[in-house]
Design a protein around this motif. Structure first.
Motif, mmCIF file in Angstrom:
data_model
loop_
_atom_site.group_PDB
_atom_site.id
_atom_site.type_symbol
_atom_site.label_atom_id
_atom_site.label_comp_id
_atom_site.label_asym_id
_atom_site.label_seq_id
_atom_site.Cartn_x
_atom_site.Cartn_y
_atom_site.Cartn_z
ATOM 1 N N THR A 81 35.781 -45.936 -74.603
ATOM 2 C CA THR A 81 36.746 -45.288 -73.728
ATOM 3 C C THR A 81 37.876 -44.660 -74.542
ATOM 4 O O THR A 81 38.412 -45.304 -75.458
ATOM 5 C CB THR A 81 37.360 -46.316 -72.745
ATOM 6 O OG1 THR A 81 36.308 -46.965 -72.052
ATOM 7 C CG2 THR A 81 38.305 -45.661 -71.759
ATOM 8 N N GLN A 97 40.292 -44.501 -79.498
ATOM 9 C CA GLN A 97 39.141 -44.840 -78.666
ATOM 10 C C GLN A 97 38.810 -46.320 -78.830
ATOM 11 O O GLN A 97 38.689 -46.806 -79.952
ATOM 12 C CB GLN A 97 37.921 -44.003 -79.086
ATOM 13 C CG GLN A 97 36.665 -44.366 -78.336
ATOM 14 C CD GLN A 97 35.393 -44.058 -79.123
ATOM 15 O OE1 GLN A 97 35.383 -43.252 -80.032
ATOM 16 N NE2 GLN A 97 34.320 -44.718 -78.746
ATOM 17 N N TYR A 114 41.591 -31.098 -79.240
ATOM 18 C CA TYR A 114 40.647 -31.974 -78.535
ATOM 19 C C TYR A 114 39.460 -31.169 -78.013
ATOM 20 O O TYR A 114 39.567 -29.961 -77.791
ATOM 21 C CB TYR A 114 41.342 -32.637 -77.339
ATOM 22 C CG TYR A 114 42.562 -33.447 -77.709
ATOM 23 C CD1 TYR A 114 42.491 -34.500 -78.600
ATOM 24 C CD2 TYR A 114 43.804 -33.150 -77.148
ATOM 25 C CE1 TYR A 114 43.609 -35.246 -78.933
ATOM 26 C CE2 TYR A 114 44.934 -33.886 -77.468
ATOM 27 C CZ TYR A 114 44.827 -34.935 -78.360
ATOM 28 O OH TYR A 114 45.925 -35.669 -78.690
ATOM 29 N N GLY A 117 38.415 -30.624 -71.996
ATOM 30 C CA GLY A 117 38.325 -31.598 -70.916
ATOM 31 C C GLY A 117 38.532 -33.045 -71.315
ATOM 32 O O GLY A 117 38.527 -33.927 -70.458
ATOM 33 N N LEU A 118 38.712 -33.352 -72.605
ATOM 34 C CA LEU A 118 38.913 -34.739 -73.029
ATOM 35 C C LEU A 118 40.179 -35.288 -72.385
ATOM 36 O O LEU A 118 41.209 -34.618 -72.349
ATOM 37 C CB LEU A 118 39.021 -34.819 -74.550
ATOM 38 C CG LEU A 118 38.952 -36.236 -75.123
ATOM 39 C CD1 LEU A 118 37.523 -36.780 -75.026
ATOM 40 C CD2 LEU A 118 39.427 -36.252 -76.573
ATOM 41 N N ARG A 119 40.105 -36.518 -71.885
ATOM 42 C CA ARG A 119 41.265 -37.110 -71.217
ATOM 43 C C ARG A 119 41.298 -38.623 -71.427
ATOM 44 O O ARG A 119 40.265 -39.239 -71.681
ATOM 45 C CB ARG A 119 41.272 -36.779 -69.738
ATOM 46 C CG ARG A 119 40.144 -37.407 -68.964
ATOM 47 C CD ARG A 119 40.015 -36.901 -67.539
ATOM 48 N NE ARG A 119 39.080 -37.606 -66.716
ATOM 49 C CZ ARG A 119 37.832 -37.928 -66.977
ATOM 50 N NH1 ARG A 119 37.303 -37.655 -68.129
ATOM 51 N NH2 ARG A 119 37.071 -38.565 -66.113
ATOM 52 N N GLU A 120 42.470 -39.186 -71.284
ATOM 53 C CA GLU A 120 42.623 -40.642 -71.365
ATOM 54 C C GLU A 120 41.856 -41.288 -70.221
ATOM 55 O O GLU A 120 41.844 -40.775 -69.101
ATOM 56 C CB GLU A 120 44.099 -41.022 -71.317
ATOM 57 C CG GLU A 120 44.851 -40.591 -72.559
ATOM 58 C CD GLU A 120 46.335 -40.918 -72.524
ATOM 59 O OE1 GLU A 120 46.796 -41.622 -71.603
ATOM 60 O OE2 GLU A 120 47.043 -40.440 -73.434
ATOM 61 N N GLN A 122 38.653 -41.571 -70.164
ATOM 62 C CA GLN A 122 37.296 -41.022 -70.151
ATOM 63 C C GLN A 122 36.345 -41.901 -70.958
ATOM 64 O O GLN A 122 36.666 -42.337 -72.055
ATOM 65 C CB GLN A 122 37.316 -39.612 -70.728
ATOM 66 C CG GLN A 122 35.973 -38.946 -70.795
ATOM 67 C CD GLN A 122 36.077 -37.526 -71.346
ATOM 68 O OE1 GLN A 122 37.153 -36.920 -71.358
ATOM 69 N NE2 GLN A 122 34.970 -36.993 -71.802
ATOM 70 N N LYS A 123 35.160 -42.156 -70.424
ATOM 71 C CA LYS A 123 34.097 -42.850 -71.148
ATOM 72 C C LYS A 123 33.415 -41.830 -72.058
ATOM 73 O O LYS A 123 33.197 -40.685 -71.659
ATOM 74 C CB LYS A 123 33.060 -43.435 -70.196
ATOM 75 C CG LYS A 123 33.616 -44.454 -69.225
ATOM 76 C CD LYS A 123 33.931 -45.746 -69.914
ATOM 77 C CE LYS A 123 34.347 -46.788 -68.880
ATOM 78 N NZ LYS A 123 35.111 -47.864 -69.470
ATOM 79 N N VAL A 124 33.095 -42.247 -73.284
ATOM 80 C CA VAL A 124 32.371 -41.387 -74.209
ATOM 81 C C VAL A 124 31.178 -42.157 -74.763
ATOM 82 O O VAL A 124 31.207 -43.389 -74.872
ATOM 83 C CB VAL A 124 33.259 -40.882 -75.374
ATOM 84 C CG1 VAL A 124 34.330 -39.926 -74.867
ATOM 85 C CG2 VAL A 124 33.891 -42.025 -76.142
ATOM 86 N N ASP A 128 29.346 -38.066 -78.901
ATOM 87 C CA ASP A 128 30.043 -37.048 -78.099
ATOM 88 C C ASP A 128 31.141 -36.396 -78.943
ATOM 89 O O ASP A 128 31.874 -37.072 -79.669
ATOM 90 C CB ASP A 128 30.706 -37.657 -76.862
ATOM 91 C CG ASP A 128 29.733 -37.992 -75.753
ATOM 92 O OD1 ASP A 128 28.540 -37.645 -75.861
ATOM 93 O OD2 ASP A 128 30.180 -38.607 -74.760
ATOM 94 N N ILE A 130 34.656 -35.139 -79.556
ATOM 95 C CA ILE A 130 35.951 -35.484 -78.968
ATOM 96 C C ILE A 130 37.084 -34.607 -79.502
ATOM 97 O O ILE A 130 38.176 -34.597 -78.940
ATOM 98 C CB ILE A 130 36.294 -36.977 -79.168
ATOM 99 C CG1 ILE A 130 36.316 -37.327 -80.653
ATOM 100 C CG2 ILE A 130 35.296 -37.867 -78.412
ATOM 101 C CD1 ILE A 130 36.804 -38.741 -80.955
#
Length: 172
Positions: A81, A97, A114, A117-120, A122-124, A128, A130
């Protein structure tokens, strides 16, 4: 000559004083078994172990620097995350992360930016994209690289605080 050698030993000892013992131990087997993804796409795994290198203010690096062309994709080394997107004078544009178990924090710094669309929160997944390699923060403009660190979290799970783990043997 003997005086210079003694001074070097004392300096090395002074730099190591007060650091958590775990910071000088072998990386945890759980991380070794995960076979972490190399964090920079398109570059060889060529890097040096700069974990114990001295930095200003009598501190140690506690990370590895992976030299790469500006804009190279930075990938999540493990699933987990995104807990913090931040900017600071030292690290510049950064990503913190957590792994899926919230036992380790992966820190990616000096990013150019970043991933869209990367955001706090968010599951990765492992691999992926980042962010992108850059020179933000205190990185020299002529030396784009990813500053990558791993921290073992304690029960408080503070993204800014943990016991450093040397990523070098885990990424070779």
């Amino acid at each position: 000559m003997a005086g210079a050698a003694l001074a070097a030993v004392i300096t090395a000892w002074e730099l190591g004083k007060g650091l958590p013992t775990a910071a000088r131990e072998a990386p945890p087997e759980v991380l070794r078994l995960r076979a972490l993804q190399f964090p920079v796409a398109g570059v060889p795994r060529a890097m040096t172990d700069s974990f114990d290198d001295p930095r200003s203010g009598a501190r140690l690096h506690r990370a590895v620097d992976i030299m790469a062309p500006r804009g190279s994709p930075v990938r999540a080394v493990d699933g987990g995350t995104i807990v913090k997107l931040a900017s600071s004078g030292a690290g510049g544009t950064t990503v913190y992360q957590y792994d899926a178990a919230e036992r380790y924090c992966y820190y990616y710094a000096h990013l150019q930016g970043y991933a869209p669309g990367l955001r706090e929160g968010q599951k990765v997944a492992r691999g992926d994209v980042i962010g992108f390699v850059g020179t933000t923060g205190n990185a020299p403009a002529s030396a784009p690289h990813l500053h990558f660190a791993i921290f073992r979290l304690d029960d408080r799970k503070e993204w800014w605080n943990g016991t450093p783990v040397n990523p070098y043997p885990l990424l070779r």
